[in-house]
Design an enzyme around this catalytic site. Structure first.
Site, mmCIF file in Angstrom:
data_model
loop_
_atom_site.group_PDB
_atom_site.id
_atom_site.type_symbol
_atom_site.label_atom_id
_atom_site.label_comp_id
_atom_site.label_asym_id
_atom_site.label_seq_id
_atom_site.Cartn_x
_atom_site.Cartn_y
_atom_site.Cartn_z
ATOM 1 N N LYS A 146 -23.790 -43.495 40.549
ATOM 2 C CA LYS A 146 -22.778 -44.526 40.237
ATOM 3 C C LYS A 146 -21.925 -44.832 41.470
ATOM 4 O O LYS A 146 -21.705 -45.983 41.821
ATOM 5 C CB LYS A 146 -21.848 -44.056 39.098
ATOM 6 C CG LYS A 146 -22.571 -43.651 37.824
ATOM 7 C CD LYS A 146 -21.607 -43.178 36.741
ATOM 8 C CE LYS A 146 -20.840 -41.909 37.076
ATOM 9 N NZ LYS A 146 -21.665 -40.698 37.198
ATOM 10 N N ARG A 171 -15.119 -42.506 29.843
ATOM 11 C CA ARG A 171 -16.019 -41.368 29.659
ATOM 12 C C ARG A 171 -15.927 -40.776 28.270
ATOM 13 O O ARG A 171 -16.582 -39.772 27.995
ATOM 14 C CB ARG A 171 -15.600 -40.265 30.615
ATOM 15 C CG ARG A 171 -16.307 -40.267 31.919
ATOM 16 C CD ARG A 171 -15.541 -39.278 32.746
ATOM 17 N NE ARG A 171 -16.398 -38.401 33.468
ATOM 18 C CZ ARG A 171 -16.661 -38.563 34.750
ATOM 19 N NH1 ARG A 171 -16.198 -39.580 35.405
ATOM 20 N NH2 ARG A 171 -17.401 -37.689 35.365
ATOM 21 N N ARG A 223 -25.471 -32.632 47.393
ATOM 22 C CA ARG A 223 -24.541 -33.673 47.862
ATOM 23 C C ARG A 223 -23.496 -33.097 48.806
ATOM 24 O O ARG A 223 -22.976 -32.005 48.613
ATOM 25 C CB ARG A 223 -23.830 -34.308 46.660
ATOM 26 C CG ARG A 223 -22.740 -35.283 47.098
ATOM 27 C CD ARG A 223 -22.245 -36.137 45.963
ATOM 28 N NE ARG A 223 -21.665 -35.365 44.879
ATOM 29 C CZ ARG A 223 -21.155 -35.911 43.779
ATOM 30 N NH1 ARG A 223 -21.202 -37.218 43.615
ATOM 31 N NH2 ARG A 223 -20.644 -35.151 42.844
ATOM 32 N N ARG A 254 -18.426 -30.678 47.413
ATOM 33 C CA ARG A 254 -17.355 -30.738 46.419
ATOM 34 C C ARG A 254 -17.378 -29.458 45.603
ATOM 35 O O ARG A 254 -18.451 -28.956 45.260
ATOM 36 C CB ARG A 254 -17.606 -31.941 45.494
ATOM 37 C CG ARG A 254 -16.580 -33.017 45.594
ATOM 38 C CD ARG A 254 -17.013 -34.274 44.893
ATOM 39 N NE ARG A 254 -17.132 -34.144 43.443
ATOM 40 C CZ ARG A 254 -17.417 -35.162 42.624
ATOM 41 N NH1 ARG A 254 -17.620 -36.365 43.122
ATOM 42 N NH2 ARG A 254 -17.515 -34.979 41.333
ATOM 43 N N ARG A 295 -20.896 -29.770 33.643
ATOM 44 C CA ARG A 295 -20.579 -31.203 33.672
ATOM 45 C C ARG A 295 -21.633 -32.002 32.892
ATOM 46 O O ARG A 295 -21.312 -32.968 32.207
ATOM 47 C CB ARG A 295 -20.495 -31.696 35.117
ATOM 48 C CG ARG A 295 -19.197 -31.265 35.807
ATOM 49 C CD ARG A 295 -19.288 -31.370 37.311
ATOM 50 N NE ARG A 295 -19.483 -32.718 37.795
ATOM 51 C CZ ARG A 295 -19.965 -33.017 39.012
ATOM 52 N NH1 ARG A 295 -20.264 -32.040 39.853
ATOM 53 N NH2 ARG A 295 -20.116 -34.261 39.371
HETATM 54 P P1 AP5 Z 1 -23.343 -40.199 43.587
HETATM 55 O O1 AP5 Z 1 -23.471 -41.663 43.830
HETATM 56 O O2 AP5 Z 1 -22.245 -39.475 44.279
HETATM 57 O O3 AP5 Z 1 -23.372 -39.913 42.005
HETATM 58 P P2 AP5 Z 1 -22.302 -40.200 40.891
HETATM 59 O O4 AP5 Z 1 -23.031 -40.758 39.717
HETATM 60 O O5 AP5 Z 1 -21.165 -41.009 41.423
HETATM 61 O O6 AP5 Z 1 -21.874 -38.708 40.572
HETATM 62 P P3 AP5 Z 1 -20.452 -37.987 40.479
HETATM 63 O O7 AP5 Z 1 -20.711 -36.506 40.515
HETATM 64 O O8 AP5 Z 1 -19.489 -38.492 41.491
HETATM 65 O O9 AP5 Z 1 -20.037 -38.381 39.080
HETATM 66 P P4 AP5 Z 1 -19.157 -37.623 38.172
HETATM 67 O O10 AP5 Z 1 -19.133 -38.660 37.132
HETATM 68 O O11 AP5 Z 1 -19.483 -36.294 37.701
HETATM 69 O O12 AP5 Z 1 -17.864 -37.305 39.070
HETATM 70 P P5 AP5 Z 1 -16.467 -38.005 39.176
HETATM 71 O O13 AP5 Z 1 -16.041 -37.935 40.583
HETATM 72 O O14 AP5 Z 1 -16.437 -39.299 38.447
HETATM 73 O O15 AP5 Z 1 -24.750 -39.528 43.993
HETATM 74 C C1 AP5 Z 1 -24.934 -38.125 43.919
HETATM 75 C C2 AP5 Z 1 -25.831 -37.662 45.089
HETATM 76 O O16 AP5 Z 1 -27.137 -38.219 44.947
HETATM 77 C C3 AP5 Z 1 -25.322 -38.102 46.485
HETATM 78 O O17 AP5 Z 1 -25.589 -37.084 47.382
HETATM 79 C C4 AP5 Z 1 -26.182 -39.352 46.801
HETATM 80 O O18 AP5 Z 1 -26.359 -39.520 48.185
HETATM 81 C C5 AP5 Z 1 -27.475 -39.032 46.085
HETATM 82 N N1 AP5 Z 1 -28.110 -40.218 45.522
HETATM 83 C C6 AP5 Z 1 -27.497 -41.267 44.916
HETATM 84 N N2 AP5 Z 1 -28.414 -42.160 44.497
HETATM 85 C C7 AP5 Z 1 -29.635 -41.646 44.832
HETATM 86 C C8 AP5 Z 1 -30.989 -42.112 44.647
HETATM 87 N N3 AP5 Z 1 -31.250 -43.279 44.039
HETATM 88 N N4 AP5 Z 1 -31.984 -41.330 45.106
HETATM 89 C C9 AP5 Z 1 -31.707 -40.140 45.715
HETATM 90 N N5 AP5 Z 1 -30.467 -39.662 45.938
HETATM 91 C C10 AP5 Z 1 -29.441 -40.407 45.482
HETATM 92 O O19 AP5 Z 1 -15.557 -36.997 38.284
HETATM 93 C C11 AP5 Z 1 -15.226 -35.712 38.728
HETATM 94 C C12 AP5 Z 1 -14.286 -35.048 37.721
HETATM 95 O O20 AP5 Z 1 -13.081 -35.843 37.577
HETATM 96 C C13 AP5 Z 1 -14.831 -34.943 36.292
HETATM 97 O O21 AP5 Z 1 -15.641 -33.798 36.106
HETATM 98 C C14 AP5 Z 1 -13.531 -34.886 35.486
HETATM 99 O O22 AP5 Z 1 -12.935 -33.603 35.552
HETATM 100 C C15 AP5 Z 1 -12.628 -35.861 36.228
HETATM 101 N N6 AP5 Z 1 -12.726 -37.238 35.705
HETATM 102 C C16 AP5 Z 1 -13.176 -38.330 36.376
HETATM 103 N N7 AP5 Z 1 -13.134 -39.409 35.596
HETATM 104 C C17 AP5 Z 1 -12.640 -39.008 34.400
HETATM 105 C C18 AP5 Z 1 -12.392 -39.680 33.169
HETATM 106 N N8 AP5 Z 1 -12.649 -40.997 33.016
HETATM 107 N N9 AP5 Z 1 -11.913 -38.940 32.142
HETATM 108 C C19 AP5 Z 1 -11.645 -37.634 32.269
HETATM 109 N N10 AP5 Z 1 -11.872 -36.931 33.418
HETATM 110 C C20 AP5 Z 1 -12.371 -37.624 34.469
#
Ligand code: AP5
Length: 217
Positions: free
Chosen positions: A13, A88, A125, A158, A169
């Site tokens: 994403k 979410r 990552r 991270r 997660r």
């Molecule tokens: P990446 O693009 O970073 O993936 P992502 O889907 O953004 O994954 P995240 O881990 O950032 O999502 P998340 O939803 O768990 O974390 P968030 O920060 O929102 O890609 C991942 C890896 O794969 C990278 O290395 C990339 O290079 C590689 N890649 C990408 N596309 C690829 C492809 N096509 N092929 C191969 N490799 C690829 O949330 C973190 C924490 O914050 C949560 O756990 C929670 O505690 C809190 N939080 C955030 N939002 C909320 C909410 N709305 N409500 C409550 N708590 C929240």
């Protein structure tokens, strides 16, 4: 161009959101990035969020809803915006609908990927703590190991990308976030993208959805 990117942790994403926001000139609003910035700055909100984030659990709805409700009404969101990582939970989705009822969401894109690939992507990552750019040991390595190509700062793992936290997660995602997919399907604005393909191929699928959106609206 009022968009939501949905999908499990590691679905890509954030990677796609940066590209889309850059190409279409709309703000990329990532709740994960906003919360990490609050944690880094040691704000009251950050202190509250920290214990949830470091265990791979969701921050309480009222905290993130308050953060996003006001953000999407800011001036720079008038031409559109891209929400990454929000909503979410069903209460978050309902709160967002209520907040934007005068200018409703255009599309929710669901990034679909198998679990095995997600674990590999997250455990491999590396993230720049300064500008948020993400890399991957094999799929997308930085040019100079440990140094961000974009801003030259240090690139690290991270805390919540350790394997045991990644598994939690994914469980939290299945329990809390999966129902949001049906919510947008029922609203008639869901598009699903096969996100197990390469970064460029996924970007092609996303832009095809967005061009369709432009043509039909
Ligand atoms: P990446 O693009 O970073 O993936 P992502 O889907 O953004 O994954 P995240 O881990 O950032 O999502 P998340 O939803 O768990 O974390 P968030 O920060 O929102 O890609 C991942 C890896 O794969 C990278 O290395 C990339 O290079 C590689 N890649 C990408 N596309 C690829 C492809 N096509 N092929 C191969 N490799 C690829 O949330 C973190 C924490 O914050 C949560 O756990 C929670 O505690 C809190 N939080 C955030 N939002 C909320 C909410 N709305 N409500 C409550 N708590 C929240």
């Amino acid at each position: 161009m009022r968009l939501v990117f949905l999908g499990p942790p590691g679905a890509g994403k954030g990677t796609q959101a940066k590209k889309v926001a850059g190409e279409f000139g709309i703000p990329h609003i990532s709740t994960g990035d906003l919360l990490r910035s609050e944690v880094d700055r040691g704000t009251a909100l950050g202190q509250k969020a920290s214990s949830y984030m470091s265990t791979g659990n969701l921050v309480p709805d009222e905290v993130v809803v308050a953060m996003i409700e006001s953000r999407v009404l800011e001036q720079d969101c008038q031409p559109g915006y891209l929400l990454d990582g929000f909503p979410r939970t069903l209460p978050q989705a309902r709160a967002l609908d209520a907040a934007v009822q005068e200018r409703p969401l255009g599309r929710a894109i669901y990034f679909e990927v198998e679990d095995a690939a997600l674990i590999d992507r997250l455990v491999g990552r590396r993230t720049c703590r300064n500008c948020g750019m993400t890399y991957h040991g094999t799929n997308r390595p930085e040019k100079e190991l440990g140094i961000c190509d974009r801003c030259g700062e240090e690139v690290t793992q991270r805390e919540d990308d350790r394997e045991e936290l990644v598994r939690n997660r994914l469980e939290v995602y299945r329990r809390e976030t999966s129902p949001v997919i049906s919510f947008y399907e029922d609203n008639g604005i869901l598009s699903t993208v096969a996100a197990g393909a390469s970064i460029d191929e996924v970007y092609g699928s996303v832009t095809r959805v967005l061009r369709g959106l432009g043509e039909s609206s």
